[in-house]
Motif scaffolding. Structure first.
Motif, PDB file in Angstrom:
ATOM      1  N   LYS A 104       0.823  -1.204   0.000  1.00 31.77           N
ATOM      2  CA  LYS A 104       0.000   0.000   0.000  1.00 31.77           C
ATOM      3  C   LYS A 104       0.861   1.259   0.000  1.00 31.77           C
ATOM      4  CE  LYS A 104      -3.913  -2.213   2.309  1.00 31.77           C
ATOM      5  NZ  LYS A 104      -4.830  -2.196   3.469  1.00 31.77           N
ATOM      6  N   GLU A 105       1.921   1.206   0.746  1.00 34.07           N
ATOM      7  CA  GLU A 105       2.826   2.336   0.778  1.00 34.07           C
ATOM      8  C   GLU A 105       4.212   1.800   1.094  1.00 34.07           C
ATOM      9  OE1 GLU A 105       2.242   3.576   5.462  1.00 34.07           O
ATOM     10  OE2 GLU A 105       1.183   4.703   3.920  1.00 34.07           O
ATOM     11  N   ARG A 106       5.202   2.623   0.851  1.00 31.42           N
ATOM     12  CA  ARG A 106       6.559   2.173   1.096  1.00 31.42           C
ATOM     13  C   ARG A 106       6.843   2.129   2.591  1.00 31.42           C
ATOM     14  NH1 ARG A 106      12.094   4.775  -1.488  1.00 31.42           N
ATOM     15  NH2 ARG A 106      13.570   3.672  -0.154  1.00 31.42           N
ATOM     16  N   PRO A 107       7.130   0.941   3.139  1.00 36.25           N
ATOM     17  CA  PRO A 107       7.439   0.856   4.568  1.00 36.25           C
ATOM     18  C   PRO A 107       8.696   1.658   4.888  1.00 36.25           C
ATOM     19  CG  PRO A 107       6.958  -1.296   3.645  1.00 36.25           C
ATOM     20  CD  PRO A 107       7.114  -0.361   2.499  1.00 36.25           C
ATOM     21  N   SER A 108       8.824   2.037   6.116  1.00 34.39           N
ATOM     22  CA  SER A 108       9.970   2.825   6.532  1.00 34.39           C
ATOM     23  C   SER A 108      11.227   1.970   6.583  1.00 34.39           C
ATOM     24  CB  SER A 108       9.711   3.418   7.915  1.00 34.39           C
ATOM     25  OG  SER A 108       9.690   2.366   8.886  1.00 34.39           O
ATOM     26  N   ALA A 109      12.385   2.641   6.688  1.00 36.06           N
ATOM     27  CA  ALA A 109      13.646   1.918   6.806  1.00 36.06           C
ATOM     28  C   ALA A 109      13.654   1.036   8.042  1.00 36.06           C
ATOM     29  CB  ALA A 109      14.805   2.910   6.837  1.00 36.06           C
ATOM     30  N   LYS A 110      13.075   1.540   9.145  1.00 37.23           N
ATOM     31  CA  LYS A 110      13.032   0.731  10.362  1.00 37.23           C
ATOM     32  C   LYS A 110      12.192  -0.522  10.153  1.00 37.23           C
ATOM     33  CE  LYS A 110      13.834   4.226  13.950  1.00 37.23           C
ATOM     34  NZ  LYS A 110      13.290   4.883  15.161  1.00 37.23           N
ATOM     35  N   ALA A 111      11.081  -0.370   9.409  1.00 40.22           N
ATOM     36  CA  ALA A 111      10.241  -1.541   9.144  1.00 40.22           C
ATOM     37  C   ALA A 111      11.005  -2.587   8.339  1.00 40.22           C
ATOM     38  CB  ALA A 111       8.971  -1.114   8.399  1.00 40.22           C
ATOM     39  N   LEU A 112      11.767  -2.124   7.361  1.00 39.48           N
ATOM     40  CA  LEU A 112      12.573  -3.040   6.567  1.00 39.48           C
ATOM     41  C   LEU A 112      13.619  -3.723   7.443  1.00 39.48           C
ATOM     42  CD1 LEU A 112      13.616  -4.268   3.932  1.00 39.48           C
ATOM     43  CD2 LEU A 112      14.918  -2.168   3.543  1.00 39.48           C
ATOM     44  N   GLN A 113      14.267  -2.958   8.320  1.00 38.28           N
ATOM     45  CA  GLN A 113      15.290  -3.520   9.187  1.00 38.28           C
ATOM     46  C   GLN A 113      14.704  -4.571  10.124  1.00 38.28           C
ATOM     47  OE1 GLN A 113      16.782   0.091  10.943  1.00 38.28           O
ATOM     48  NE2 GLN A 113      17.533   0.843   8.958  1.00 38.28           N
ATOM     49  N   LYS A 114      13.505  -4.283  10.665  1.00 42.60           N
ATOM     50  CA  LYS A 114      12.871  -5.249  11.569  1.00 42.60           C
ATOM     51  C   LYS A 114      12.525  -6.536  10.827  1.00 42.60           C
ATOM     52  CE  LYS A 114      10.865  -1.919  14.837  1.00 42.60           C
ATOM     53  NZ  LYS A 114       9.619  -1.353  15.383  1.00 42.60           N
ATOM     54  N   ALA A 115      12.032  -6.401   9.578  1.00 37.73           N
ATOM     55  CA  ALA A 115      11.676  -7.586   8.805  1.00 37.73           C
ATOM     56  C   ALA A 115      12.922  -8.399   8.448  1.00 37.73           C
ATOM     57  CB  ALA A 115      10.928  -7.170   7.543  1.00 37.73           C
ATOM     58  N   LEU A 116      13.983  -7.711   8.020  1.00 38.04           N
ATOM     59  CA  LEU A 116      15.228  -8.405   7.706  1.00 38.04           C
ATOM     60  C   LEU A 116      15.782  -9.120   8.933  1.00 38.04           C
ATOM     61  CD1 LEU A 116      16.876  -5.657   5.471  1.00 38.04           C
ATOM     62  CD2 LEU A 116      16.216  -7.945   4.700  1.00 38.04           C
ATOM     63  N   ARG A 117      15.654  -8.484  10.107  1.00 41.96           N
ATOM     64  CA  ARG A 117      16.119  -9.095  11.347  1.00 41.96           C
ATOM     65  C   ARG A 117      15.282 -10.325  11.681  1.00 41.96           C
ATOM     66  NH1 ARG A 117      15.925  -5.548  16.745  1.00 41.96           N
ATOM     67  NH2 ARG A 117      13.687  -5.719  16.316  1.00 41.96           N
ATOM     68  N   ALA A 118      13.972 -10.185  11.566  1.00 42.66           N
ATOM     69  CA  ALA A 118      13.092 -11.313  11.905  1.00 42.66           C
ATOM     70  C   ALA A 118      13.290 -12.493  10.968  1.00 42.66           C
ATOM     71  CB  ALA A 118      11.631 -10.843  11.872  1.00 42.66           C
ATOM     72  N   ALA A 119      13.672 -12.207   9.720  1.00 39.24           N
ATOM     73  CA  ALA A 119      13.880 -13.273   8.741  1.00 39.24           C
ATOM     74  C   ALA A 119      15.295 -13.826   8.770  1.00 39.24           C
ATOM     75  CB  ALA A 119      13.567 -12.758   7.342  1.00 39.24           C
ATOM     76  N   GLY A 120      16.164 -13.256   9.605  1.00 39.18           N
ATOM     77  CA  GLY A 120      17.506 -13.792   9.770  1.00 39.18           C
ATOM     78  C   GLY A 120      18.567 -13.210   8.861  1.00 39.18           C
ATOM     79  N   PHE A 121      18.269 -12.082   8.197  1.00 44.18           N
ATOM     80  CA  PHE A 121      19.238 -11.486   7.282  1.00 44.18           C
ATOM     81  C   PHE A 121      20.010 -10.322   7.906  1.00 44.18           C
ATOM     82  CE2 PHE A 121      15.971 -13.323   4.519  1.00 44.18           C
ATOM     83  CZ  PHE A 121      16.756 -14.121   3.709  1.00 44.18           C
ATOM     84  N   LEU A 122      19.622  -9.883   9.090  1.00 47.69           N
ATOM     85  CA  LEU A 122      20.249  -8.717   9.693  1.00 47.69           C
ATOM     86  C   LEU A 122      20.310  -8.904  11.203  1.00 47.69           C
ATOM     87  CD1 LEU A 122      21.324  -5.766   9.431  1.00 47.69           C
ATOM     88  CD2 LEU A 122      18.933  -5.009   9.648  1.00 47.69           C
ATOM     89  N   THR A 123      21.478  -8.664  11.761  1.00 48.75           N
ATOM     90  CA  THR A 123      21.642  -8.681  13.214  1.00 48.75           C
ATOM     91  C   THR A 123      21.745  -7.238  13.684  1.00 48.75           C
ATOM     92  OG1 THR A 123      22.825 -10.786  13.103  1.00 48.75           O
ATOM     93  CG2 THR A 123      23.060  -9.491  15.126  1.00 48.75           C
ATOM     94  N   ILE A 124      20.740  -6.807  14.425  1.00 49.31           N
ATOM     95  CA  ILE A 124      20.690  -5.410  14.836  1.00 49.31           C
ATOM     96  C   ILE A 124      19.831  -5.305  16.101  1.00 49.31           C
ATOM     97  CG2 ILE A 124      18.641  -4.813  13.474  1.00 49.31           C
ATOM     98  CD1 ILE A 124      19.998  -2.148  12.794  1.00 49.31           C
ATOM     99  N   THR A 125      20.192  -4.402  16.980  1.00 48.33           N
ATOM    100  CA  THR A 125      19.399  -4.179  18.194  1.00 48.33           C
ATOM    101  C   THR A 125      18.376  -3.082  17.940  1.00 48.33           C
ATOM    102  OG1 THR A 125      20.890  -2.494  19.069  1.00 48.33           O
ATOM    103  CG2 THR A 125      21.413  -4.798  19.583  1.00 48.33           C
ATOM    104  N   ASP A 126      17.358  -3.002  18.822  1.00 48.28           N
ATOM    105  CA  ASP A 126      16.365  -1.937  18.685  1.00 48.28           C
ATOM    106  C   ASP A 126      17.030  -0.561  18.759  1.00 48.28           C
ATOM    107  OD1 ASP A 126      14.276  -3.670  18.373  1.00 48.28           O
ATOM    108  OD2 ASP A 126      13.709  -3.679  20.490  1.00 48.28           O
ATOM    109  N   ARG A 127      18.064  -0.454  19.550  1.00 45.94           N
ATOM    110  CA  ARG A 127      18.749   0.832  19.698  1.00 45.94           C
ATOM    111  C   ARG A 127      19.388   1.275  18.388  1.00 45.94           C
ATOM    112  NH1 ARG A 127      23.379   1.062  24.130  1.00 45.94           N
ATOM    113  NH2 ARG A 127      21.562   0.487  25.416  1.00 45.94           N
ATOM    114  N   ASP A 128      19.798   0.292  17.530  1.00 45.71           N
ATOM    115  CA  ASP A 128      20.503   0.629  16.288  1.00 45.71           C
ATOM    116  C   ASP A 128      19.578   0.823  15.102  1.00 45.71           C
ATOM    117  OD1 ASP A 128      23.035   0.542  17.467  1.00 45.71           O
ATOM    118  OD2 ASP A 128      23.169  -1.632  17.212  1.00 45.71           O
TER     119      ASP A 128
END
Length: 300
Positions: free
Chosen positions: A226-250
């Motif tokens: 529907k709309e372009r998700p934010s960078a944070k949304a992309l980061q959270k999805a990549l993290r949940a799928a195992g492609f990115l290791t990142i903390t909420d603070r980062d």
């Protein structure tokens, strides 16, 4: 001028051309490189073996050589049924000294002059195949053997970007040599040209993986499409799928190098979603978003 193909590369090239290849002993490191240079490669040379008793015996002879001429005596031995036996890779004792004017014509891919000199080392510059045949004008040439030999030559030409003009017979190189006898090299080059014009047979590409998840349940505000998700949304999805290791603070509202590297990992695993220039989402594409979010938040 071309750098000779590496052994593993040429093996793949021959098999991609549909050839049946048999590897003989330590062929990949069996050569005469200590006697002179191997390369640059300029062409392909065709020979016949001469009198023989069995195919295995001739393969052994071409691998080991003779008392007066050490092996390997070629790079490949091509049998009556079309099997390509790899007996050496590197400099081989097959071409000997031939006419430098012929070499110049091969390099330029133009009509060959008459070979009337033996002033140039051919073992440096030519790939060589020995075709098993008595060479007496009576021993037949099976179609499977001629087709395999033409495929062999065409595969090398294709790998180097050469035409059929880079293929010659031993009799066109070295004065006094009769091989190959029993077919015309012009006809053989025509065979090579037909293979070069035909699409090369390649293994079927593997089918892309398909989702095995149930319809995903997305966190509030993260439904893709529907709309372009934010960078944070992309980061959270990549993290949940195992492609990115990142903390909420980062987590950050920008598509920095860590996020881009994680998207590359996703695309490398699922290349069917590698989409460029999509207006809503140039980084990953709407279908890529949907699958990524399914991986991240879907329920098995």
């Amino acid at each position: 001028m071309a750098t000779p193909l590496k052994a593993d590369r040429v093996l793949a090239v021959f098999r991609s051309a549909g050839l049946t290849v048999r590897e003989v002993r330590s062929w990949k490191i069996h050569n005469r490189n200590h006697m002179g240079p191997w390369g640059p490669a300029h062409g392909v040379m065709i020979h016949h073996t001469g009198p023989y008793s069995t195919e295995s015996g001739m393969v052994g002879l071409c691998y080991n050589g003779r008392s007066d001429l050490p092996g390997p005596l070629c790079h490949s031995v091509i049998g009556k049924t079309g099997t390509v036996h790899m007996v050496g890779w590197g400099r081989a004792n097959h071409a000997g000294r031939g006419d430098g004017d012929v070499l110049a014509a091969v390099i330029a891919e133009r009509a060959l002059p008459t070979d009337n000199e033996a002033d140039t080392d051919g073992n440096t510059h030519f790939y060589g195949a020995e075709l098993i045949n008595a060479g007496d004008g009576r021993d037949p040439w099976p179609e499977k053997q001629l087709d395999a030999a033409a495929r062999w030559a065409a595969a090398l030409c294709r790998a180097h970007g050469w035409t059929e003009r880079s293929v010659i017979g031993h009799l066109e190189w070295q004065p006094g040599k009769p091989d190959p006898r029993g077919f015309s090299m012009n006809d053989f080059r025509a065979r090579v040209a037909r293979h070069l014009k035909s699409p090369q047979t390649k293994p079927a590409a593997p089918k892309p993986p398909t989702p095995t998840y149930a319809p995903p349940v997305f966190p509030a505000g993260l439904a893709p499409g529907k709309e372009r998700p934010s960078a944070k949304a992309l980061q959270k999805a990549l993290r949940a799928a195992g492609f990115l290791t990142i903390t909420d603070r980062d987590l950050a509202d920008n598509y920095g190098p860590r996020t881009q590297a994680a998207v590359v990992k996703f695309h490398n695993r699922y290349p069917q979603f590698r989409t460029q220039g999509v207006a809503k989402d140039p980084a990953i594409g709407p279908t890529g978003w949907k699958y990524l979010f399914t991986l991240a938040y879907g329920k098995k």
